[in-house]
Design a protein around this motif. Sequence first.
Motif, PDB file in Angstrom:
ATOM      1  N   GLY A   9       8.059  -6.470 -15.375  1.00 20.16           N
ATOM      2  CA  GLY A   9       9.238  -6.745 -14.558  1.00 20.16           C
ATOM      3  C   GLY A   9       9.635  -5.553 -13.713  1.00 20.16           C
ATOM      4  N   ALA A  10       9.474  -4.338 -14.263  1.00 21.79           N
ATOM      5  CA  ALA A  10       9.794  -3.127 -13.509  1.00 21.79           C
ATOM      6  C   ALA A  10       8.851  -2.965 -12.318  1.00 21.79           C
ATOM      7  CB  ALA A  10       9.723  -1.910 -14.412  1.00 21.79           C
ATOM      8  N   VAL A  11       7.586  -3.308 -12.488  1.00 20.22           N
ATOM      9  CA  VAL A  11       6.639  -3.249 -11.369  1.00 20.22           C
ATOM     10  C   VAL A  11       7.052  -4.246 -10.287  1.00 20.22           C
ATOM     11  CG1 VAL A  11       4.252  -3.721 -10.689  1.00 20.22           C
ATOM     12  CG2 VAL A  11       4.713  -2.396 -12.739  1.00 20.22           C
ATOM     13  N   TYR A  12       7.440  -5.437 -10.707  1.00 19.09           N
ATOM     14  CA  TYR A  12       7.850  -6.460  -9.749  1.00 19.09           C
ATOM     15  C   TYR A  12       9.112  -6.039  -8.994  1.00 19.09           C
ATOM     16  CZ  TYR A  12       9.122 -11.016  -7.914  1.00 19.09           C
ATOM     17  OH  TYR A  12       9.462 -12.030  -7.080  1.00 19.09           O
ATOM     18  N   VAL A  13      10.118  -5.520  -9.689  1.00 16.65           N
ATOM     19  CA  VAL A  13      11.354  -5.082  -9.043  1.00 16.65           C
ATOM     20  C   VAL A  13      11.075  -3.896  -8.116  1.00 16.65           C
ATOM     21  CG1 VAL A  13      13.615  -4.056  -9.461  1.00 16.65           C
ATOM     22  CG2 VAL A  13      12.874  -6.008 -10.799  1.00 16.65           C
ATOM     23  N   GLY A  14      10.217  -2.981  -8.544  1.00 20.47           N
ATOM     24  CA  GLY A  14       9.847  -1.852  -7.693  1.00 20.47           C
ATOM     25  C   GLY A  14       9.164  -2.307  -6.414  1.00 20.47           C
ATOM     26  N   ALA A  15       8.302  -3.317  -6.520  1.00 18.31           N
ATOM     27  CA  ALA A  15       7.637  -3.854  -5.327  1.00 18.31           C
ATOM     28  C   ALA A  15       8.641  -4.529  -4.408  1.00 18.31           C
ATOM     29  CB  ALA A  15       6.546  -4.833  -5.742  1.00 18.31           C
ATOM     30  N   LEU A  16       9.620  -5.221  -4.974  1.00 17.34           N
ATOM     31  CA  LEU A  16      10.645  -5.860  -4.139  1.00 17.34           C
ATOM     32  C   LEU A  16      11.495  -4.825  -3.414  1.00 17.34           C
ATOM     33  CD1 LEU A  16      11.902  -8.775  -6.388  1.00 17.34           C
ATOM     34  CD2 LEU A  16      10.572  -8.927  -4.294  1.00 17.34           C
ATOM     35  N   ILE A  17      11.876  -3.762  -4.100  1.00 17.81           N
ATOM     36  CA  ILE A  17      12.675  -2.713  -3.460  1.00 17.81           C
ATOM     37  C   ILE A  17      11.866  -2.003  -2.378  1.00 17.81           C
ATOM     38  CG2 ILE A  17      13.797  -0.490  -3.866  1.00 17.81           C
ATOM     39  CD1 ILE A  17      14.703  -1.632  -6.574  1.00 17.81           C
ATOM     40  N   PHE A  18      10.598  -1.727  -2.685  1.00 18.44           N
ATOM     41  CA  PHE A  18       9.723  -1.090  -1.698  1.00 18.44           C
ATOM     42  C   PHE A  18       9.593  -1.961  -0.455  1.00 18.44           C
ATOM     43  CE2 PHE A  18       5.342  -0.650  -0.050  1.00 18.44           C
ATOM     44  CZ  PHE A  18       5.452   0.626   0.453  1.00 18.44           C
ATOM     45  N   SER A  19       9.375  -3.256  -0.634  1.00 20.36           N
ATOM     46  CA  SER A  19       9.224  -4.143   0.522  1.00 20.36           C
ATOM     47  C   SER A  19      10.532  -4.264   1.302  1.00 20.36           C
ATOM     48  CB  SER A  19       8.746  -5.521   0.081  1.00 20.36           C
ATOM     49  OG  SER A  19       9.698  -6.126  -0.760  1.00 20.36           O
ATOM     50  N   MET A  20      11.666  -4.254   0.610  1.00 15.31           N
ATOM     51  CA  MET A  20      12.943  -4.326   1.296  1.00 15.31           C
ATOM     52  C   MET A  20      13.177  -3.081   2.151  1.00 15.31           C
ATOM     53  SD  MET A  20      16.753  -4.785  -0.284  1.00 15.31           S
ATOM     54  CE  MET A  20      16.752  -3.171  -1.026  1.00 15.31           C
ATOM     55  N   ILE A  21      12.865  -1.917   1.623  1.00 12.22           N
ATOM     56  CA  ILE A  21      13.065  -0.674   2.364  1.00 12.22           C
ATOM     57  C   ILE A  21      12.120  -0.596   3.562  1.00 12.22           C
ATOM     58  CG2 ILE A  21      12.783   1.833   2.218  1.00 12.22           C
ATOM     59  CD1 ILE A  21      13.902   1.636  -0.629  1.00 12.22           C
ATOM     60  N   ASN A  26      11.377  -0.825   9.549  1.00 11.32           N
ATOM     61  CA  ASN A  26      10.139  -1.058  10.275  1.00 11.32           C
ATOM     62  C   ASN A  26      10.314  -0.931  11.788  1.00 11.32           C
ATOM     63  OD1 ASN A  26       7.472  -1.669  10.611  1.00 11.32           O
ATOM     64  ND2 ASN A  26       7.743  -3.859  10.420  1.00 11.32           N
ATOM     65  N   GLY A  27      11.448  -1.314  12.346  1.00 14.28           N
ATOM     66  CA  GLY A  27      11.624  -1.319  13.785  1.00 14.28           C
ATOM     67  C   GLY A  27      12.164  -0.041  14.380  1.00 14.28           C
ATOM     68  N   PHE A  28      12.436   0.975  13.571  1.00 11.81           N
ATOM     69  CA  PHE A  28      13.037   2.194  14.102  1.00 11.81           C
ATOM     70  C   PHE A  28      12.101   2.962  15.026  1.00 11.81           C
ATOM     71  CE2 PHE A  28      16.323   2.509  10.542  1.00 11.81           C
ATOM     72  CZ  PHE A  28      17.288   1.968  11.360  1.00 11.81           C
ATOM     73  N   ALA A  29      10.804   2.820  14.867  1.00 19.20           N
ATOM     74  CA  ALA A  29       9.873   3.530  15.745  1.00 19.20           C
ATOM     75  C   ALA A  29       9.958   2.995  17.167  1.00 19.20           C
ATOM     76  CB  ALA A  29       8.459   3.393  15.217  1.00 19.20           C
ATOM     77  N   GLU A  30      10.181   1.705  17.321  1.00 16.29           N
ATOM     78  CA  GLU A  30      10.259   1.109  18.650  1.00 16.29           C
ATOM     79  C   GLU A  30      11.659   1.202  19.242  1.00 16.29           C
ATOM     80  OE1 GLU A  30       8.917  -2.851  18.228  1.00 16.29           O
ATOM     81  OE2 GLU A  30       6.951  -2.254  17.481  1.00 16.29           O
ATOM     82  N   LEU A  31      12.636   1.533  18.458  1.00 13.96           N
ATOM     83  CA  LEU A  31      14.012   1.569  18.943  1.00 13.96           C
ATOM     84  C   LEU A  31      14.209   2.632  20.017  1.00 13.96           C
ATOM     85  CD1 LEU A  31      16.787   0.285  18.536  1.00 13.96           C
ATOM     86  CD2 LEU A  31      17.254   2.050  16.840  1.00 13.96           C
ATOM     87  N   SER A  32      13.624   3.810  19.825  1.00 19.13           N
ATOM     88  CA  SER A  32      13.778   4.869  20.829  1.00 19.13           C
ATOM     89  C   SER A  32      13.085   4.501  22.139  1.00 19.13           C
ATOM     90  CB  SER A  32      13.228   6.188  20.291  1.00 19.13           C
ATOM     91  OG  SER A  32      11.842   6.073  20.053  1.00 19.13           O
ATOM     92  N   LEU A  33      11.956   3.784  22.053  1.00 14.59           N
ATOM     93  CA  LEU A  33      11.281   3.340  23.281  1.00 14.59           C
ATOM     94  C   LEU A  33      12.123   2.317  24.035  1.00 14.59           C
ATOM     95  CD1 LEU A  33       7.690   2.913  21.841  1.00 14.59           C
ATOM     96  CD2 LEU A  33       8.525   4.757  23.291  1.00 14.59           C
ATOM     97  N   THR A  34      12.769   1.435  23.299  1.00 11.82           N
ATOM     98  CA  THR A  34      13.619   0.430  23.933  1.00 11.82           C
ATOM     99  C   THR A  34      14.822   1.070  24.591  1.00 11.82           C
ATOM    100  OG1 THR A  34      12.918  -1.170  22.269  1.00 11.82           O
ATOM    101  CG2 THR A  34      14.898  -1.695  23.512  1.00 11.82           C
TER     102      THR A  34
END
Length: 92
Positions: A9-21, A26-34
């Motif tokens: 369960g800890a592996v599953y919760v860790g994967a969910l937190i990682f994917s959420m972060i 994810n879009g911050f790299a393109e934000l400065s270009l925009t």
Amino acid sequence: MNTRNEDDGAVYVGALIFSMIVNMFNGFAELSLTIARLPVFYKHRDLLFHPAWTFTVPSVLLGIPISILESCIWMAITYYTIGFAPEASRFF
């Protein structure tokens, strides 16, 4: 993925937190270009060079292949590396 004890369960919760972060930032790299292109967008809009939608459509269309590639990489990382689906044949 195994669901026998709290460690699984800890592996599953860790994967969910990682994917959420990752998805949150994810879009911050393109934000400065925009933001850098905004003065050009406003100048063209104010001088009536072309409609506003013609400025945004190319960037949206060029982003589609990149999004598909990111999705495939994300699927490979989460499903096969973390262990949600250890065999690639289960995907196909």
